[in-house]
Design a protein around this motif. Structure first.
Motif, mmCIF file in Angstrom:
data_model
loop_
_atom_site.group_PDB
_atom_site.id
_atom_site.type_symbol
_atom_site.label_atom_id
_atom_site.label_comp_id
_atom_site.label_asym_id
_atom_site.label_seq_id
_atom_site.Cartn_x
_atom_site.Cartn_y
_atom_site.Cartn_z
ATOM 1 N N TRP A 27 15.890 59.284 92.857
ATOM 2 C CA TRP A 27 15.529 58.190 93.750
ATOM 3 C C TRP A 27 14.040 58.244 94.081
ATOM 4 C CZ3 TRP A 27 13.780 58.685 98.900
ATOM 5 C CH2 TRP A 27 13.656 59.999 99.327
ATOM 6 N N ALA A 28 13.560 57.233 94.797
ATOM 7 C CA ALA A 28 12.196 57.202 95.315
ATOM 8 C C ALA A 28 12.191 56.420 96.627
ATOM 9 C CB ALA A 28 11.241 56.554 94.319
ATOM 10 N N ASP A 29 11.236 56.739 97.462
ATOM 11 C CA ASP A 29 11.152 56.132 98.786
ATOM 12 C C ASP A 29 10.953 54.615 98.722
ATOM 13 O OD1 ASP A 29 11.272 56.610 101.565
ATOM 14 O OD2 ASP A 29 9.110 56.269 101.697
ATOM 15 N N TRP A 30 10.294 54.135 97.687
ATOM 16 C CA TRP A 30 10.002 52.696 97.581
ATOM 17 C C TRP A 30 11.165 51.910 96.965
ATOM 18 C CZ3 TRP A 30 10.721 51.872 92.522
ATOM 19 C CH2 TRP A 30 10.415 52.915 91.635
ATOM 20 N N CYS A 31 12.240 52.580 96.594
ATOM 21 C CA CYS A 31 13.351 51.943 95.878
ATOM 22 C C CYS A 31 14.404 51.442 96.866
ATOM 23 C CB CYS A 31 13.935 52.969 94.908
ATOM 24 S SG CYS A 31 15.512 52.510 94.184
ATOM 25 N N GLY A 32 14.491 50.126 97.036
ATOM 26 C CA GLY A 32 15.462 49.531 97.954
ATOM 27 C C GLY A 32 16.908 49.890 97.645
ATOM 28 N N PRO A 33 17.358 49.707 96.376
ATOM 29 C CA PRO A 33 18.737 50.070 96.044
ATOM 30 C C PRO A 33 19.037 51.549 96.290
ATOM 31 C CG PRO A 33 17.813 48.649 94.352
ATOM 32 C CD PRO A 33 16.685 49.006 95.280
ATOM 33 N N VAL A 71 14.404 59.712 82.746
ATOM 34 C CA VAL A 71 14.707 58.793 83.842
ATOM 35 C C VAL A 71 13.655 57.684 83.862
ATOM 36 C CG1 VAL A 71 14.936 58.546 86.344
ATOM 37 C CG2 VAL A 71 15.790 60.612 85.211
ATOM 38 N N GLN A 72 14.086 56.453 83.625
ATOM 39 C CA GLN A 72 13.163 55.328 83.611
ATOM 40 C C GLN A 72 13.482 54.299 84.683
ATOM 41 O OE1 GLN A 72 12.939 53.828 79.604
ATOM 42 N NE2 GLN A 72 11.805 55.620 78.928
ATOM 43 N N SER A 73 14.731 54.234 85.093
ATOM 44 C CA SER A 73 15.147 53.302 86.137
ATOM 45 C C SER A 73 15.917 54.073 87.198
ATOM 46 C CB SER A 73 16.051 52.218 85.561
ATOM 47 O OG SER A 73 15.358 51.455 84.600
ATOM 48 N N ILE A 74 15.759 53.651 88.434
ATOM 49 C CA ILE A 74 16.483 54.287 89.532
ATOM 50 C C ILE A 74 17.111 53.199 90.395
ATOM 51 C CG2 ILE A 74 15.171 56.432 89.609
ATOM 52 C CD1 ILE A 74 13.479 55.170 91.857
ATOM 53 N N PRO A 75 18.141 53.504 91.161
ATOM 54 C CA PRO A 75 18.777 54.815 91.281
ATOM 55 C C PRO A 75 19.569 55.166 90.026
ATOM 56 C CG PRO A 75 20.015 53.197 92.544
ATOM 57 C CD PRO A 75 18.775 52.514 92.034
ATOM 58 N N LEU A 76 19.451 56.422 89.622
ATOM 59 C CA LEU A 76 20.208 56.949 88.499
ATOM 60 C C LEU A 76 20.931 58.194 88.982
ATOM 61 C CD1 LEU A 76 20.951 57.070 85.457
ATOM 62 C CD2 LEU A 76 18.942 58.529 85.166
#
Length: 106
Positions: A27-33, A71-76
């Protein structure tokens, strides 16, 4: 059991050498999903904590493992058993769907 934060440095010990399955949420902090599914993963961790460890890896702070895993897309979410990735789920989903998927893979 609460979710566990893992890092590039702790990944081998926390995930690959774990004596039970580990679901890693990239995940990342900027990732809404990613933020949307975080509470669901916390609840699943409480409910299935005896069977599986739910771990979270911030891909902005840890680039080694996500890079090695492609990993190219998150959330994974990647489920590891005996140090091997055995299942992957990309994208957000409702708690029930996440839990059903995970239970089916355990």
């Amino acid at each position: 059991m609460p979710t566990v934060a893992v890092t590039d440095a702790s990944f081998e010990e926390d995930v690959l050498k774990s004596d039970k399955p580990v679901l890693v949420d990239f995940w990342a902090d900027w990732c809404g999903p990613c933020k949307m599914i975080a509470p669901a993963l916390e609840e699943i961790s409480e409910e299935l904590g005896e069977q599986v460890t739910i771990a979270k890896m911030d891909i902005m702070e840890n680039t080694g493992v996500p890079g090695q895993m492609g990993v190219q897309s998150i959330p994974l979410m990647v489920l590891f058993k005996n140090g091997e990735p055995v299942a992957r789920k990309l994208g957000a989903a409702p708690k029930g769907a996440l839990k059903s998927w995970l239970e089916g893979e355990l």
